[in-house]
Design an enzyme around this catalytic site. Structure first.
Site, mmCIF file in Angstrom:
data_model
loop_
_atom_site.group_PDB
_atom_site.id
_atom_site.type_symbol
_atom_site.label_atom_id
_atom_site.label_comp_id
_atom_site.label_asym_id
_atom_site.label_seq_id
_atom_site.Cartn_x
_atom_site.Cartn_y
_atom_site.Cartn_z
ATOM 1 N N ARG A 58 8.803 10.236 -3.063
ATOM 2 C CA ARG A 58 8.608 9.790 -1.681
ATOM 3 C C ARG A 58 9.781 8.959 -1.168
ATOM 4 O O ARG A 58 9.975 8.845 0.056
ATOM 5 C CB ARG A 58 7.275 9.036 -1.565
ATOM 6 C CG ARG A 58 6.088 9.992 -1.552
ATOM 7 C CD ARG A 58 4.776 9.257 -1.589
ATOM 8 N NE ARG A 58 4.268 9.082 -2.929
ATOM 9 C CZ ARG A 58 3.396 8.144 -3.289
ATOM 10 N NH1 ARG A 58 2.970 7.276 -2.396
ATOM 11 N NH2 ARG A 58 2.948 8.081 -4.518
ATOM 12 N N GLU A 95 1.378 1.041 -10.377
ATOM 13 C CA GLU A 95 -0.039 0.715 -10.143
ATOM 14 C C GLU A 95 -0.929 1.622 -10.979
ATOM 15 O O GLU A 95 -1.987 1.212 -11.443
ATOM 16 C CB GLU A 95 -0.360 0.822 -8.647
ATOM 17 C CG GLU A 95 -1.645 0.105 -8.257
ATOM 18 C CD GLU A 95 -2.017 0.273 -6.788
ATOM 19 O OE1 GLU A 95 -1.313 0.974 -6.032
ATOM 20 O OE2 GLU A 95 -3.060 -0.297 -6.410
#
Ligand SMILES: O=P(O)(O)OC[C@H]1O[C@H](OP(=O)(O)OP(=O)(O)O)[C@H](O)[C@@H]1O
Ligand SMILES: Nc1ncnc2[nH]cnc12
Length: 172
Positions: A58, A95
């Site tokens: 991304r 995460e």
């Protein structure tokens, strides 16, 4: 429309407890995507940037159009095993899970002013690793720019010596 209105939030993806900020709904909208890149360009206007580096995947869809808009080059920081020439690599946690990033050893000229760009700052693992790789190659980090910051994950704490610039923040 506000930039946040283009972003879709998916609960419990890719695992229970993660509130996933899905930027595909922003990217597929021409006006939204343009607004995001235009606003990022404004956000970094005070920096002297020679080149932008962005982590796969991304970071490419944010960093490359921003580089084009600024008229500077773009350096892909890729997941391990994808770059064909000589590389340096580093592992990191994020995460959800862990990974390794790599850069070509000749990607940066010593002393170049490098802006790191990505879609989202969560724990900061991806970006602190990217910063370390760029510095190992002799680059001068002038800042790190993101569309989104997840403030509850305190990614900024891993980037104390980097100017962190974000357009949108989420508290969960
Ligand atoms: O601050 P962190 O905790 O490191 O998390 C943020 C990173 O996580 C996502 O990438 P991901 O590794 O999921 O890969 P992708 O871009 O290929 O989807 C996102 O695009 C950031 O690069
Ligand atoms: N909550 C989240 N949403 C989207 N991308 C992420 N990358 C790391 N955490 C994320």
């Amino acid at each position: 429309m506000n930039l946040k209105d283009y972003i879709r939030v998916i609960p419990d993806f890719p695992e229970a407890g993660i509130s996933f900020k899905d930027i595909t709904t922003l990217l597929q909208n021409g006006a939204g995507y343009k607004k995001a890149i235009d606003e990022l360009k404004e956000l970094v206007a005070h920096l002297k940037i020679d080149v932008i580096a962005g982590p796969e995947a991304r970071g490419f869809v944010v960093g490359a159009p921003l580089a084009y808009a600024l008229g500077v080059g773009f350096i892909p920081i890729r997941k391990k095993g994808k770059l064909p020439y000589e590389t340096i690599e580093a592992g990191y946690n994020l995460e959800y899970g862990n990974d390794s990033l790599a850069m070509h050893t000749d990607a940066i000229q010593k002393g170049q002013n490098v802006l790191i760009a990505d879609d989202l700052l969560a724990t900061g693992g991806t970006i602190s690793t990217s910063v370390n790789l760029v510095r190992q190659l002799g680059g001068n980090i002038v800042g790190a720019a993101f569309l989104i910051e997840l403030t509850h994950l305190n990614g900024r704490e891993k980037l104390t010596d980097v100017e962190v610039l974000t357009l949108l923040s989420y508290e969960s």
